[in-house]
Design a protein around this motif. Structure first.
Motif, PDB file in Angstrom:
ATOM      1  N   ARG A 181      15.638  11.122  -5.959  1.00  0.00           N
ATOM      2  CA  ARG A 181      15.042   9.909  -6.540  1.00  0.00           C
ATOM      3  C   ARG A 181      15.892   8.688  -6.260  1.00  0.00           C
ATOM      4  N   SER A 182      17.186   8.822  -6.382  1.00  0.00           N
ATOM      5  CA  SER A 182      18.087   7.688  -6.149  1.00  0.00           C
ATOM      6  C   SER A 182      17.990   7.190  -4.715  1.00  0.00           C
ATOM      7  N   LEU A 183      18.033   8.098  -3.756  1.00  0.00           N
ATOM      8  CA  LEU A 183      17.940   7.705  -2.348  1.00  0.00           C
ATOM      9  C   LEU A 183      16.566   7.127  -2.030  1.00  0.00           C
ATOM     10  N   ALA A 184      15.521   7.739  -2.588  1.00  0.00           N
ATOM     11  CA  ALA A 184      14.161   7.272  -2.312  1.00  0.00           C
ATOM     12  C   ALA A 184      13.947   5.857  -2.852  1.00  0.00           C
ATOM     13  N   ALA A 215       7.163   4.349   1.336  1.00  0.00           N
ATOM     14  CA  ALA A 215       6.406   5.320   0.547  1.00  0.00           C
ATOM     15  C   ALA A 215       7.273   6.020  -0.490  1.00  0.00           C
ATOM     16  N   GLY A 216       8.579   5.762  -0.465  1.00  0.00           N
ATOM     17  CA  GLY A 216       9.464   6.379  -1.440  1.00  0.00           C
ATOM     18  C   GLY A 216       9.866   7.786  -1.078  1.00  0.00           C
ATOM     19  N   CYS A 217       9.977   8.064   0.218  1.00  0.00           N
ATOM     20  CA  CYS A 217      10.445   9.375   0.656  1.00  0.00           C
ATOM     21  C   CYS A 217      11.974   9.410   0.601  1.00  0.00           C
ATOM     22  N   CYS A 218      12.507  10.573   0.306  1.00  0.00           N
ATOM     23  CA  CYS A 218      13.930  10.815   0.426  1.00  0.00           C
ATOM     24  C   CYS A 218      14.192  11.227   1.868  1.00  0.00           C
ATOM     25  N   ILE A 219      15.060  10.514   2.561  1.00  0.00           N
ATOM     26  CA  ILE A 219      15.118  10.611   4.022  1.00  0.00           C
ATOM     27  C   ILE A 219      16.452  11.162   4.499  1.00  0.00           C
ATOM     28  N   VAL A 220      16.359  12.145   5.407  1.00  0.00           N
ATOM     29  CA  VAL A 220      17.479  12.588   6.223  1.00  0.00           C
ATOM     30  C   VAL A 220      17.189  12.108   7.637  1.00  0.00           C
ATOM     31  N   ALA A 221      18.088  11.336   8.224  1.00  0.00           N
ATOM     32  CA  ALA A 221      17.811  10.717   9.523  1.00  0.00           C
ATOM     33  C   ALA A 221      19.040  10.795  10.420  1.00  0.00           C
ATOM     34  N   SER A 222      18.803  10.597  11.694  1.00  0.00           N
ATOM     35  CA  SER A 222      19.892  10.667  12.666  1.00  0.00           C
ATOM     36  C   SER A 222      20.835   9.480  12.504  1.00  0.00           C
ATOM     37  N   ASP A 223      22.113   9.757  12.693  1.00  0.00           N
ATOM     38  CA  ASP A 223      23.127   8.715  12.607  1.00  0.00           C
ATOM     39  C   ASP A 223      23.222   8.008  13.963  1.00  0.00           C
ATOM     40  N   THR A 224      22.184   7.236  14.256  1.00  0.00           N
ATOM     41  CA  THR A 224      22.077   6.513  15.524  1.00  0.00           C
ATOM     42  C   THR A 224      21.840   5.033  15.239  1.00  0.00           C
ATOM     43  N   ALA A 278       0.830  -1.211   0.000  1.00  0.00           N
ATOM     44  CA  ALA A 278       0.000   0.000   0.000  1.00  0.00           C
ATOM     45  C   ALA A 278       0.859   1.254   0.000  1.00  0.00           C
ATOM     46  N   LEU A 279       1.939   1.241   0.760  1.00  0.00           N
ATOM     47  CA  LEU A 279       2.783   2.428   0.865  1.00  0.00           C
ATOM     48  C   LEU A 279       3.551   2.690  -0.424  1.00  0.00           C
ATOM     49  N   GLU A 280       3.996   1.634  -1.094  1.00  0.00           N
ATOM     50  CA  GLU A 280       4.734   1.820  -2.343  1.00  0.00           C
ATOM     51  C   GLU A 280       3.877   2.450  -3.431  1.00  0.00           C
ATOM     52  N   SER A 281       2.577   2.295  -3.336  1.00  0.00           N
ATOM     53  CA  SER A 281       1.685   2.826  -4.381  1.00  0.00           C
ATOM     54  C   SER A 281       1.393   4.315  -4.214  1.00  0.00           C
ATOM     55  N   LEU A 282       1.766   4.908  -3.084  1.00  0.00           N
ATOM     56  CA  LEU A 282       1.345   6.285  -2.796  1.00  0.00           C
ATOM     57  C   LEU A 282       1.876   7.285  -3.814  1.00  0.00           C
ATOM     58  N   ARG A 312      13.071   2.616  -0.594  1.00  0.00           N
ATOM     59  CA  ARG A 312      11.886   1.793  -0.865  1.00  0.00           C
ATOM     60  C   ARG A 312      12.276   0.324  -0.974  1.00  0.00           C
ATOM     61  N   HIS A 313      13.354   0.061  -1.681  1.00  0.00           N
ATOM     62  CA  HIS A 313      13.825  -1.313  -1.823  1.00  0.00           C
ATOM     63  C   HIS A 313      14.213  -1.902  -0.464  1.00  0.00           C
ATOM     64  N   ALA A 314      14.900  -1.113   0.376  1.00  0.00           N
ATOM     65  CA  ALA A 314      15.325  -1.595   1.694  1.00  0.00           C
ATOM     66  C   ALA A 314      14.143  -1.894   2.598  1.00  0.00           C
ATOM     67  N   SER A 315      13.042  -1.189   2.410  1.00  0.00           N
ATOM     68  CA  SER A 315      11.879  -1.375   3.281  1.00  0.00           C
ATOM     69  C   SER A 315      11.209  -2.725   3.083  1.00  0.00           C
ATOM     70  N   ARG A 316      11.438  -3.371   1.948  1.00  0.00           N
ATOM     71  CA  ARG A 316      10.732  -4.621   1.652  1.00  0.00           C
ATOM     72  C   ARG A 316      11.109  -5.742   2.609  1.00  0.00           C
ATOM     73  N   VAL A 317      12.264  -5.619   3.242  1.00  0.00           N
ATOM     74  CA  VAL A 317      12.644  -6.593   4.276  1.00  0.00           C
ATOM     75  C   VAL A 317      11.638  -6.568   5.423  1.00  0.00           C
ATOM     76  N   TYR A 318      10.966  -5.430   5.612  1.00  0.00           N
ATOM     77  CA  TYR A 318      10.064  -5.240   6.753  1.00  0.00           C
ATOM     78  C   TYR A 318       8.596  -5.325   6.339  1.00  0.00           C
ATOM     79  N   ASP A 319       8.322  -5.996   5.248  1.00  0.00           N
ATOM     80  CA  ASP A 319       6.943  -6.215   4.806  1.00  0.00           C
ATOM     81  C   ASP A 319       6.198  -7.033   5.857  1.00  0.00           C
ATOM     82  N   SER A 320       4.997  -6.608   6.196  1.00  0.00           N
ATOM     83  CA  SER A 320       4.221  -7.309   7.223  1.00  0.00           C
ATOM     84  C   SER A 320       3.918  -8.747   6.811  1.00  0.00           C
TER      85      SER A 320
END
Length: 399
Positions: free
Chosen positions: A354-357, A306-315, A175-179, A361-369
């Protein structure tokens, strides 16, 4: 939907069950504690444990009701940490148990000393150690233990961590990939301007644990630099984890009163239902996520899918799911300037975004419900034939 041949009872505290409609094939049983925890004579270290005992007692009484009806589960799945599973093995000693262990408290190397950037005083360290009591009691009774991430598993002492399986409960990746493939329906509070830039920030509560102070300072800097930047802030002005401000103000009030946020370009969305929340993710050009070394938010995985380009904490919890420079940009948690620079750089390069997003998105598939469910079912399948033969059908209870 519960598969034919299975009986499922879901036990939850009354205030925590919000589903408008019953789940097909699943019975809902709610409970409440018979009194609040706390008392002047109780040692401060033990207040959390007393609350856990009260939760456990209430769940035990709910299970007695099931037992009186002749209902005995083959498997019990329970969330560990607040005491509701303390006495499940006493209610159903013949049942197999799987516990979902979310967190093991540490005074060093995780959330507490990270925020303080200093050693934790002995009184607090001893209190944190005591808080693990109910977790350890349940771990002793569980046949199988599960944690959602490797980072959470690493919080446990090594001889206990070896007993724990890593299974994330997962997100709805499909569902999220289709947004972002759908039509561009930005929230109505955004101007209809093709040059508009949208930064998103999501947190259940506005608090230090999710880097709210640093994120708002970064946003203030970005708005000074980029006149077309609008910010969508999702969440409630409450503290879900950690402590509030010492001056009594909420973090949201602090941001509005003390920072130079442009009120016309800062959109406080509040807590959103699923459709509105997903619309925010679909509108995002860059998504900012910060967290101390603690439980990873589902919202980061959802933004990835969802294909967001993400800036996140280095934690540590973020580094488990994102690779710096490949699927996201990781920044210093404590540096609003570093965060603002990273966001600005990405806003100037659509190809980089686009490249990061796409990589996120590809990395998130490991966490598919769906994968999470398969892994949970595999844990139970070892004894499924044996229990089915013993009872003639399979029954489950969830807490």
């Amino acid at each position: 939907m519960v598969e034919e041949g299975h009986e499922v009872v879901f036990i939850a505290k009354s205030r925590e069950w919000h589903a408008p409609d019953p789940v097909s094939g699943m019975r809902i049983l709610t409970y409440d504690t018979h009194r609040p925890a706390g008392g002047e004579l109780l040692h401060p270290y033990l207040r959390r444990f007393e609350a856990s005992v009260l939760e456990g007692q209430a769940v035990f009484r709910a299970c007695q009701q099931l037992r009186d009806e002749g209902w005995v589960p083959d498997w019990i799945l329970s969330h560990v940490g607040f005491g509701n599973g303390l006495y499940l093995s006493d209610a159903f000693p013949e049942s197999k148990r799987i516990g979902l262990f979310e967190w093991f408290y540490r005074a060093v190397g995780a959330d507490v000393d990270f925020l303080r950037q200093a050693p934790v005083e002995p009184d607090r360290a001893l209190r944190l150690r005591t808080w693990n009591a109910q977790c350890l009691l349940e771990l002793a009774d569980c046949d199988i233990g599960v944690v959602p991430t490797q980072w959470q598993r690493q919080q446990f002492p090594e001889h206990l961590a070896s007993r724990l399986h890593v299974i994330h409960e997962g997100i709805d990746v499909e569902a999220l990939e289709s947004l972002k493939r759908g039509p561009d329906h930005r929230p109505d509070n955004l101007p209809k301007d093709p040059e508009l830039e949208v930064l998103t920030y999501v947190s259940r509560g506005f608090e230090e644990y999710r880097g709210f102070p640093q994120a708002m300072q970064a946003i203030a800097l970005l708005q000074q630099r980029r006149p077309q930047l609008h910010v969508l802030i999702v969440g409630a002005d409450v503290v879900a984890y950690g402590s509030g401000r010492p001056d009594g103000r909420s973090w949201g009030d602090w941001a509005k009163q003390d920072l130079q946020l442009d009120p016309d370009r800062t959109h406080w969305m509040g807590a959103l239902q699923t459709d509105a929340y997903q619309q925010v993710l679909a509108s995002s050009d860059v998504h900012l996520y910060l967290t101390v070394p603690f439980v990873l938010s589902w919202s980061l995985l959802e933004a990835m899918a969802a294909g967001c380009c993400i800036v996140a904490s280095d934690t540590p919890p973020v580094r488990e799911v994102l690779r710096d420079g490949e699927s996201g940009v990781l920044v210093d948690f404590f540096s609003p300037e570093h965060q603002a620079d990273a966001v600005e750089e990405l806003l100037t390069s659509s190809s980089r975004r686009r490249s990061l997003a796409n990589a996120a998105r590809h990395a998130s598939r490991v966490y598919d419900s769906k994968k999470g469910l398969e892994a949970w079912m595999a844990l139970m399948s070892v004894n499924s034939n044996q229990t089915a033969q013993r009872r003639g059908s399979s029954t489950d209870v969830g807490v």
